[in-house]
Design a protein around this motif. Structure first.
Motif, PDB file in Angstrom:
ATOM      1  N   UNK A  45       0.924  -1.204  -0.197  1.00  0.00           N
ATOM      2  CA  UNK A  45       0.500  -0.070   0.009  1.00  0.00           C
ATOM      3  C   UNK A  45       0.110   1.160  -0.027  1.00  0.00           C
ATOM      4  N   UNK A  46       1.732   0.998  -0.046  1.00  0.00           N
ATOM      5  CA  UNK A  46       3.206   1.828  -0.292  1.00  0.00           C
ATOM      6  C   UNK A  46       3.662   2.530  -1.622  1.00  0.00           C
ATOM      7  N   UNK A  47       3.891   3.861  -1.577  1.00  0.00           N
ATOM      8  CA  UNK A  47       4.932   3.865  -2.610  1.00  0.00           C
ATOM      9  C   UNK A  47       5.562   5.211  -2.113  1.00  0.00           C
ATOM     10  N   UNK A  64       8.745  -1.565  -2.396  1.00  0.00           N
ATOM     11  CA  UNK A  64       7.766  -1.030  -2.407  1.00  0.00           C
ATOM     12  C   UNK A  64       7.623  -0.510  -3.578  1.00  0.00           C
ATOM     13  N   UNK A  65       6.106  -0.183  -4.367  1.00  0.00           N
ATOM     14  CA  UNK A  65       6.560   0.637  -5.440  1.00  0.00           C
ATOM     15  C   UNK A  65       7.494   1.541  -5.034  1.00  0.00           C
ATOM     16  N   UNK A  66       8.187   2.708  -6.447  1.00  0.00           N
ATOM     17  CA  UNK A  66       9.162   4.036  -6.489  1.00  0.00           C
ATOM     18  C   UNK A  66       8.495   4.456  -7.115  1.00  0.00           C
ATOM     19  N   UNK A  67       8.992   5.633  -7.363  1.00  0.00           N
ATOM     20  CA  UNK A  67       8.899   6.926  -7.723  1.00  0.00           C
ATOM     21  C   UNK A  67      10.338   7.761  -8.210  1.00  0.00           C
ATOM     22  N   UNK A  81       1.831  12.001  -6.443  1.00  0.00           N
ATOM     23  CA  UNK A  81       1.391  10.940  -6.106  1.00  0.00           C
ATOM     24  C   UNK A  81       0.540  10.387  -4.717  1.00  0.00           C
ATOM     25  N   UNK A  88      -3.756   5.866  -0.495  1.00  0.00           N
ATOM     26  CA  UNK A  88      -1.755   4.796  -0.488  1.00  0.00           C
ATOM     27  C   UNK A  88      -1.235   5.483   0.907  1.00  0.00           C
TER      28      UNK A  88
ATOM     29  N   UNK B  65       5.154  13.255 -11.043  1.00  0.00           N
ATOM     30  CA  UNK B  65       4.895  11.722  -9.692  1.00  0.00           C
ATOM     31  C   UNK B  65       3.093  11.807 -10.156  1.00  0.00           C
ATOM     32  N   UNK B  69       2.033   7.758 -11.641  1.00  0.00           N
ATOM     33  CA  UNK B  69       0.764   7.193 -10.429  1.00  0.00           C
ATOM     34  C   UNK B  69      -0.552   7.099 -11.346  1.00  0.00           C
ATOM     35  N   UNK B 205       6.513  -1.281  -8.830  1.00  0.00           N
ATOM     36  CA  UNK B 205       7.075  -1.085 -10.424  1.00  0.00           C
ATOM     37  C   UNK B 205       8.011   0.266  -9.440  1.00  0.00           C
ATOM     38  N   UNK B 207       9.208   3.847 -11.128  1.00  0.00           N
ATOM     39  CA  UNK B 207       9.435   4.410 -11.916  1.00  0.00           C
ATOM     40  C   UNK B 207      10.410   5.132 -11.992  1.00  0.00           C
TER      41      UNK B 207
END
Lengths: 251, 353
Positions: A45-47, A64-67, A81, A88, B65, B69, B205, B207
């Motif tokens: 549940x984390x970005x 975890x999902x990452x940006x 995000x 999230x 961002x 998303x 994922x 990015x």
């Protein structure tokens, strides 16, 4: 008979071997974050939003999902995000140069907006990745490659106490500084990091946690000497503690 | 639906909503302020989010961002603000994220002024930020085209996972024209399984535009190049106006192209076989029509509100087969029909070498 407790890798960590220099406390911080994600059961549940600096590869260690974000802009990216995924958990990790020099605008305004994100700020008082230049948090007198005679406040000013600065903003719900230079402080640091995540999960607003860290490589000290140097030089200038907790509104 | 009279900036904003845009991040700058002002009211009505950022740098990073998303997202600005966004645009391009960026171009360089200009052509079509990347760039010439191309921009952005820029100017943003919104239902973007949404029941994922190993970055850049080649193969668009049988071909886009059309009409009335080739996509640039026109045209005249930027692409397209002349006004000045016609006449009569 009590059940044996086995020391294991947090489930939110990958198997990747960390790239941090020997003696650097960055790895402890990365691990604490993963432990908190596990304990709150928020891995799926984390970005995470990463920095440019020593922790640029943090996504290699957190599962975890990452940006990614460009240097200084993690709070803006995290804002984008979080606005898309308000349900999230969104957190960022940045170093001192990233958050308190080039990215001062972004962190101040994310806090002012009361953006519901958790921002982690690793302060080792130097630019590590680029090879030891003066940081916005370099202590007066501290030698760096760009302050070879020691930081002269007459020429290069004073360290930025960002976490205290953010505490005065009404949009900030939680502001605290911790350190990871010994076991007692590591345990305290984890509690505070967890609280920063909980503040977000409860929808209470913006949270900032500054984590004091060592940089033996660029400080030119052994790991043990670095711990001592942090205690003697950084802690007096950057005191640990909570500057604002949810419910308080500054005046 | 019947036509409504609308200002260019507001029309772009409404078109974005119809195109499925649900997030807008921007910072005030003239002459595009009606875009954020319109969306501040409109986006909440459709469950979207408008956020006024603290700077253009923050705005484009919020776009970064939101795009990562999985959202349909837009930002708008003008010259100086677009300069500030360049680093973010480079990251967005590197991470292959879809978004739409509107530039209502004003006079530059520096603070310049708030008059209409086309002097951001290089910045829009040749990179602007660091690294090897391309934006899809539209150069609309009417409020109707602003609407149609903005809606389409969101489709292309998602199709190619690439930023799309709408390159307007101060006149297009500010003028009112009757416009028809042909899209009846608000569009929705495709599923984006690559987006950062929380790794629920799947592998995480990432990015990112970071490829620390040179071989991996080269592979990534080659993949980008293949994508740009694919776009260039199918997305070049232009409008041809009396350009099949000409002695002189005018080349202009946007506001300037409208004036050039009037010049072509006048020239035809007075026995000069003039035509206009108007690029609708500025990148990929529609090179073939110019190359083919060089078979029958004796000369080309590029007209821009700049010191000469698109003229380089026209020259590359004509590839030395015929002379390509240039007429430019800059600093917020719009060239007049009379001065363009005078230049056409001079060229046709052999007065310009």
């Amino acid at each position: 008979m009590s059940a044996a407790k086995v020391f294991t890798k947090p489930a939110s960590m990958t198997d990747k071997i960390m790239h941090f220099c020997p003696g650097c406390t960055h790895g402890i911080i990365q691990r604490l974050v993963a432990e908190v994600i596990d304990e709150l059961d928020i891995r799926e549940n984390t970005i995470a939003v990463g920095p440019v600096g020593c922790a640029v590869f943090c996504y290699d260690y957190w599962d975890v999902d990452f940006h990614q974000a460009s240097h200084g802009r993690a709070p803006a990216v995290a804002t984008g995000v979080k606005r898309v995924h308000p349900d999230k958990v969104v957190f960022s990790l940045q170093g001192d140069g990233d958050i308190a020099a080039i990215g001062t605008t972004e962190i101040v305004h994310a806090a002012a907006r009361g953006e519901k994100i958790s921002c982690l700020f690793v302060n080792n008082s130097i630019y590590g990745m680029t090879g030891g230049q003066m940081a916005p948090t370099t202590i007066v007198g501290q030698k760096t490659t760009t302050t070879p005679g020691g930081r002269d406040s007459n020429m290069a000013g004073y360290p930025v106490k960002l976490t205290e600065m953010l505490a005065v903003l009404d949009g900030t719900a939680y502001s605290a500084r911790v350190s990871v230079h010994n076991p007692a402080n590591v345990i305290k640091a984890k509690k505070v990091i967890k609280k920063a995540f909980e503040v977000q999960i409860k929808g209470e607003g913006f949270a900032i946690v500054e984590i004091l860290s060592t940089c033996p490589t660029n400080w030119g000290l052994s790991p043990v000497e670095s711990i001592k140097w942090l205690e003697e030089n950084i802690l007096p200038y950057f005191p640990i503690g909570e500057f604002k907790t949810p419910g308080e509104v500054s005046r | 639906m019947s036509k409504v009279l609308m200002k260019g900036n507001e029309a772009v904003a409404e078109a974005a909503v119809l195109g499925g845009c649900r997030y807008f991040f921007g910072y005030p700058i003239t002459p595009q302020n009606e875009i954020p002002e319109y969306l501040a009211k409109r986006l909440p009505e459709v469950g979207g989010t408008f956020l006024q950022a603290e700077s253009e740098i923050s705005a484009i990073n919020m776009v970064f961002g939101a795009a990562g998303s999985g959202a349909r997202v837009m930002t708008s600005s003008s010259g100086p603000g677009i300069s500030l966004k360049q680093e973010g645009i480079s990251y967005i391009s590197g991470a292959e994220l879809p978004c739409v960026i509107v530039n209502m171009v004003r006079g530059g360089p520096g603070l310049g002024n708030i008059g209409p200009a086309q002097s951001d052509y290089f910045q829009a079509t040749k990179g602007g930020g660091h690294g090897d990347y391309r934006l899809i760039v539209f150069g609309p010439a009417s409020v109707q085209e602003l609407v149609d191309l903005t809606i389409e921009a969101f489709e292309l952005a998602d199709r190619y996972r690439n930023p799309v820029m709408i390159l307007g100017d101060g006149i297009l943003g500010q003028m009112m024209e009757p416009v028809e919104f042909k899209v009846k239902e608000i569009r929705k973007g495709p599923e984006k399984p690559w987006a950062a949404t929380g790794a629920k029941g799947r592998a995480r994922n990432l990015i990112t535009s970071l490829y620390i190993v040179p071989e991996e970055l080269e592979e990534h850049c080659r993949k980008l190049k293949e994508k740009y080649d694919r776009i260039a193969a199918v997305e070049k668009r232009h409008e041809s106006y009396f350009a099949d049988d000409t002695e002189i071909v005018l080349a202009a886009y946007g506001t300037t192209a409208r004036i050039c059309k009037a010049v072509v009409d006048q020239a035809r009335d007075e026995g000069i076989r003039a035509g206009l080739i108007r690029p609708v996509t500025l990148w990929p640039f529609p090179d073939e029509p110019y190359y083919k026109a060089a078979e029958h045209a004796d000369a080309f005249l590029t007209v821009e509100m700049s010191n000469g930027q698109m003229v380089e692409d026209v020259r590359l397209s004509v590839n030395g087969r015929k002379p390509v002349h240039f007429l430019g006004r800059t600093g917020g000045i719009v060239p007049t029909k009379a001065e363009i016609y005078a230049e056409v006449k001079k060229i046709v009569e052999g007065g310009v070498r």
